[in-house]
Design a protein around this motif. Structure first.
Motif, short mmCIF file in Angstrom:
data_model
loop_
_atom_site.label_atom_id
_atom_site.label_comp_id
_atom_site.label_asym_id
_atom_site.label_seq_id
_atom_site.Cartn_x
_atom_site.Cartn_y
_atom_site.Cartn_z
N ARG A 1 -6.44 7.40 12.73
CA ARG A 1 -5.32 7.68 11.83
C ARG A 1 -4.70 9.04 12.15
O ARG A 1 -5.38 9.98 12.51
N GLU A 2 -3.38 9.09 12.04
CA GLU A 2 -2.61 10.30 12.33
C GLU A 2 -2.67 10.68 13.81
O GLU A 2 -2.45 11.83 14.18
N GLU B 1 4.16 1.08 14.74
CA GLU B 1 4.76 1.95 15.76
C GLU B 1 5.73 1.16 16.64
O GLU B 1 6.76 1.68 17.06
N THR C 1 1.86 2.43 7.89
CA THR C 1 0.50 2.24 8.42
C THR C 1 -0.45 1.85 7.29
O THR C 1 -1.30 0.98 7.46
#
Ligand code: ASP
Ligand code: MG
Length: 424
Positions: free
Chosen positions: A201-202, A121, A43
């Motif tokens: 993010r995350e 992803e 990412t």
């Protein structure tokens, strides 16, 4: 139903992917939704690619090649047979990425960010799904962008719960007629116009929680490279302790203060349906880990949350008027407009201080806007330390060799904005 989430570290190389296969063989003995993040640090790499493309600040070809080499080297270890169809699937993703990079940016940075960064992803789930099917763990790959529907707030899509729930019922659940495992992406969603969004993010943890919520799952397990939720980040602290059990309330507080173990948005959907969340080690999968569930017991263990790369803004009315409600409402509106989350704040008569993550993309335009009304001073490279269940000794120890710029205490929690002494 249960939901498993595997983050970047759990798919960082071929060995890690193989390990997922053995975890699923052992623990996925009932219908399981498997949510997976981008592999390793991909990412970050894709963010680099987006910056190179959008700001013309780097060699897009070179970065794209690095991303491609990384994925193909994992593929080659997982699929010795070069005719495996997954090679084609992955090649196609890269062909489309290369095409996208040939066109000039047509929209905002955040829009392009989501279209490009989401591919991490897509790549990881295609590889893992194919490998699992080959290794005897039957599963169906699902494009989550057709399920998790968001508005078009790129980089932090707001999930349309009602629509997503309908799609879970009509598109996801029927897949379980033919197999026990559906494998899909974390972090990404889709708009009504079929553009890709990301959830922050995350955000894969949040995806796992959403899917658990919509399917009324009995549990979520987040598989990590640590034994569970620790009382401090091992990156900064020695002698960390695992916390066996946390209430939703404690977990929300820890993530609110910046503990990076779980994405802050994860807890709420689970709490609403009383679904327990387990954080377990994919290295020692038999160990109990941490459970986060309903309860009234507060944790007594001292926990430390250390955030680096912070900036301390000090906002002062230009005319030396007091910081009062009218000024505060202008300030808060601007923070909200720029989507800047306040990590800590404090006001005095003529100045309002705010500690936030130093994300240049957001902070520079925010400061410009603030400067229309206020004088803005700032101090970068500061750190924010939060200690829950503190005592005087730990505070003294942790502020050694630091200049404490602001300190705030409540009964259970102390927060300090600090700077390393050498740098002062
Ligand atoms: N891959 C995304 C990220 O690194 C989402 C996630 O890992 O949860 O931010
Ligand atoms: Mg990640």
């Amino acid at each position: 139903m249960q939901v498993f989430k595997f983050g970047g570290a759990s798919v960082k190389d071929a060995e890690a992917v193989k390990n997922i296969s053995s975890i699923l063989k052992k623990y996925a003995s009932e219908p399981t939704i498997v949510v997976i993040s981008a592999m390793g640090k991909m990412t970050n790499k894709l963010e680099e690619l987006t910056n190179a493309y959008f700001h013309k600040a780097g060699d897009t070809q070179k970065i794209l090649n690095e991303i491609k080499t990384f994925h193909f080297s994992i593929l080659e270890k997982l699929f010795p047979n070069k005719n495996a169809s997954v090679y084609n699937d992955i090649e196609n993703v890269f062909v489309e990425l290369a095409w996208a990079l040939e066109d000039e940016p047509s929209s905002t940075y955040n829009y392009h960010y989501d279209q490009l960064v989401s591919q991490g992803e897509i790549l990881s789930t295609k590889i893992v799904s194919a490998y699992l099917n080959e290794s005897g763990v039957n599963n169906k790959w699902l494009d989550v962008r057709g399920i998790i529907q968001t508005d078009n707030s790129y980089r932090e899509g707001n999930v349309d719960y009602e629509l997503s729930e309908t799609l879970v019922n009509s598109q996801l659940l029927p897949l379980f007629k033919n197999q026990d495992i559906v494998l899909t992406q974390g972090f990404i969603g889709g708009t009504s116009e079929n553009f890709t969004t990301t959830l922050g993010r995350e955000g894969s943890d949040y995806t796992a929680a959403l899917l658990a919520y919509f399917t009324n799952a009995k549990q979520v397990i987040i598989w990590k490279d640590v034994p569970g939720v620790l009382n401090a980040d091992p990156k900064y602290f020695k002698n960390t302790k695992k916390i066996d059990e946390l209430t939703y309330h404690d977990a929300i507080e820890l993530t609110y203060f910046g503990a990076s173990v779980i994405h802050p948005k994860t807890i709420k959907p689970l709490q609403n349906k009383n679904i327990p969340l387990y954080v377990r080690s994919f290295i020692q999968p038999d160990e109990a880990g941490t459970v986060i569930k309903d309860g009234d017991k507060r944790i007594a263990v001292t926990s430390y949350i250390f955030k680096t790369n912070q900036i301390l803004l000090s906002i002062q009315p230009k005319d030396f008027s007091f910081i009062a409600e009218d000024n505060l409402s202008v300030i808060f509106n601007l923070f909200s407009k720029h989507h800047v989350r306040i990590n800590m704040m404090q006001n005095s008569a003529i100045s309002f201080s705010v500690c936030v993550d130093d994300d240049k993309q957001k902070i520079e335009p925010l400061i410009q806007d603030l400067q229309q009304h206020f004088k803005v001073l700032y101090n970068n490279d500061v750190q924010l330390m939060t200690i829950r269940n503190y005592d005087q000794d730990t505070i003294a120890k942790l502020s050694e060799n630091k200049l404490v710029l602001i300190e705030q205490r409540s009964r259970h929690t102390v927060q300090m904005v600090m700077k390393d002494i050498e740098e002062v």
